[in-house]
Design a protein around this motif. Structure first.
Motif, mmCIF file in Angstrom:
data_model
loop_
_atom_site.group_PDB
_atom_site.id
_atom_site.type_symbol
_atom_site.label_atom_id
_atom_site.label_comp_id
_atom_site.label_asym_id
_atom_site.label_seq_id
_atom_site.Cartn_x
_atom_site.Cartn_y
_atom_site.Cartn_z
ATOM 1 N N VAL A 59 -5.301 -1.454 -16.092
ATOM 2 C CA VAL A 59 -5.955 -0.156 -15.974
ATOM 3 C C VAL A 59 -5.140 0.819 -15.132
ATOM 4 N N GLU A 60 -4.098 0.310 -14.482
ATOM 5 C CA GLU A 60 -3.271 1.145 -13.619
ATOM 6 C C GLU A 60 -1.881 0.548 -13.559
ATOM 7 N N LEU A 61 -0.868 1.392 -13.557
ATOM 8 C CA LEU A 61 0.523 0.952 -13.427
ATOM 9 C C LEU A 61 1.187 1.828 -12.377
ATOM 10 N N VAL A 62 1.703 1.213 -11.314
ATOM 11 C CA VAL A 62 2.262 1.986 -10.206
ATOM 12 C C VAL A 62 3.624 1.425 -9.802
ATOM 13 N N TRP A 63 4.501 2.332 -9.385
ATOM 14 C CA TRP A 63 5.779 1.939 -8.799
ATOM 15 C C TRP A 63 5.604 2.002 -7.294
ATOM 16 N N VAL A 64 5.820 0.895 -6.612
ATOM 17 C CA VAL A 64 5.611 0.851 -5.166
ATOM 18 C C VAL A 64 6.792 0.153 -4.494
ATOM 19 N N GLU A 65 7.051 0.540 -3.239
ATOM 20 C CA GLU A 65 8.066 -0.148 -2.467
ATOM 21 C C GLU A 65 7.560 -1.541 -2.098
ATOM 22 N N MET B 113 3.820 -2.435 -10.342
ATOM 23 C CA MET B 113 2.731 -3.396 -10.337
ATOM 24 C C MET B 113 1.619 -2.868 -11.248
ATOM 25 N N GLY B 114 0.949 -3.776 -11.963
ATOM 26 C CA GLY B 114 -0.157 -3.383 -12.831
ATOM 27 C C GLY B 114 -1.467 -3.976 -12.332
ATOM 28 N N ARG B 115 -2.528 -3.195 -12.340
ATOM 29 C CA ARG B 115 -3.834 -3.701 -11.895
ATOM 30 C C ARG B 115 -4.661 -4.125 -13.096
ATOM 31 N N ARG B 116 -5.142 -5.369 -13.051
ATOM 32 C CA ARG B 116 -5.931 -5.918 -14.142
ATOM 33 C C ARG B 116 -7.336 -5.318 -14.149
ATOM 34 N N HIS B 117 -7.901 -5.282 -15.348
ATOM 35 C CA HIS B 117 -9.241 -4.736 -15.530
ATOM 36 C C HIS B 117 -10.248 -5.552 -14.718
ATOM 37 N N GLN C 267 7.335 -3.365 0.637
ATOM 38 C CA GLN C 267 6.407 -3.535 1.760
ATOM 39 C C GLN C 267 5.018 -3.014 1.397
ATOM 40 N N ALA C 268 4.959 -1.906 0.675
ATOM 41 C CA ALA C 268 3.661 -1.359 0.264
ATOM 42 C C ALA C 268 2.982 -2.266 -0.748
ATOM 43 N N ALA C 269 3.766 -2.908 -1.614
ATOM 44 C CA ALA C 269 3.198 -3.802 -2.625
ATOM 45 C C ALA C 269 2.459 -4.958 -1.971
ATOM 46 N N GLN C 270 2.947 -5.425 -0.821
ATOM 47 C CA GLN C 270 2.304 -6.556 -0.151
ATOM 48 C C GLN C 270 0.913 -6.197 0.385
ATOM 49 N N GLN C 271 0.601 -4.923 0.454
ATOM 50 C CA GLN C 271 -0.717 -4.492 0.930
ATOM 51 C C GLN C 271 -1.737 -4.402 -0.203
ATOM 52 N N LEU C 272 -1.298 -4.577 -1.444
ATOM 53 C CA LEU C 272 -2.199 -4.533 -2.590
ATOM 54 C C LEU C 272 -2.969 -5.845 -2.710
ATOM 55 N N LEU D 163 7.277 -11.587 -4.493
ATOM 56 C CA LEU D 163 7.764 -10.323 -3.940
ATOM 57 C C LEU D 163 8.632 -10.578 -2.706
ATOM 58 N N GLN D 164 8.263 -11.569 -1.907
ATOM 59 C CA GLN D 164 9.112 -11.947 -0.775
ATOM 60 C C GLN D 164 10.451 -12.485 -1.261
ATOM 61 N N GLU D 165 10.400 -13.292 -2.325
ATOM 62 C CA GLU D 165 11.645 -13.812 -2.901
ATOM 63 C C GLU D 165 12.507 -12.666 -3.432
ATOM 64 N N LEU D 166 11.871 -11.681 -4.048
ATOM 65 C CA LEU D 166 12.607 -10.532 -4.580
ATOM 66 C C LEU D 166 13.296 -9.766 -3.456
ATOM 67 N N GLU D 167 12.601 -9.583 -2.347
ATOM 68 C CA GLU D 167 13.212 -8.880 -1.216
ATOM 69 C C GLU D 167 14.436 -9.645 -0.724
#
Length: 203
Positions: free
Chosen positions: A148-154, A1-5, A156-161, A171-175
């Motif tokens: 400004v940030e690029l992270v690899w997350v599981e 996931m990438g975080r926008r400026h 379930q953790a991605a849904q908390q972002l 993300l639910q569809e991907l799961e």
């Protein structure tokens, strides 16, 4: 996931998927492989006057935009003779001895922004396995970049972002798709507004 400026007027600070606008050069770009037939067919479903070449170009757009925003190259080594000259946006692939790789691309879903929003998009979402990334180049993410940030997350953790609603939905569809091994026979969802309601159809 990438975080926008945080300085962006549109979705500041949100975690998003890389993506962007189709460019004419995407239609002309050669590739090391082609889309799987089922993927190509679903990409053109419920799209009047669309063609397989249009679906292919959209998948190439996703690969190019992923590189431009993250430095991740989704490609496959190709002989020099197979690598024709490309538009400037695609030159980094050729410089790395690669052509974009379409065979591992799975069409995850489509969504159209409801009316009366400041910005509207008709967006296709794609997914590839992690090992489809052949190269990771530095310098694409930082305080003066779009992300400004690029992270690899599981998942379930991605849904908390801090996510846009459609990103959370996809993300639910991907799961769901992962539970089925990204099988081509699993329909892809299409989210759109009908008669004032946000609905989910299947392609």
């Amino acid at each position: 996931m990438g975080r926008r400026h945080d300085g962006h007027r549109f979705m500041p600070g949100k975690f998003v998927f890389p993506g962007g606008r189709f460019e004419p050069s995407d239609r002309r770009m050669p590739s090391a492989t082609e889309l799987r037939p089922e993927t190509a067919a679903r990409l053109t479903a419920q799209t009047p006057q669309s063609s397989c070449s249009r679906g292919r170009a959209l998948a190439l757009t996703a690969i190019r935009e992923t590189y431009e925003e993250t430095g991740l190259l989704i490609g496959r080594p190709a002989p020099e003779a197979a690598r024709a000259r490309a538009a400037p946006a695609w030159q980094p692939f050729l410089d790395a001895g690669l052509l974009p790789d379409l065979a591992p691309v799975t069409f995850l879903g489509r969504a159209v922004t409801p009316p009366r929003r400041p910005k509207r998009f008709d967006t296709r979402f794609f997914v590839v396995e992690r090992d489809s990334i052949s190269r990771e180049e530095p310098g694409f993410v930082g305080p003066d970049k779009e992300l400004v940030e690029l992270v690899w997350v599981e998942l379930q953790a991605a849904q908390q972002l801090d996510l846009p609603r459609i990103t959370s939905i996809m993300l639910q569809e991907l799961e769901h798709r992962i539970d089925h091994g990204l099988a081509d026979e699993v329909p892809a969802p299409f989210y759109l507004q009908k008669r004032g309601r946000f609905v989910r159809e299947l392609l």
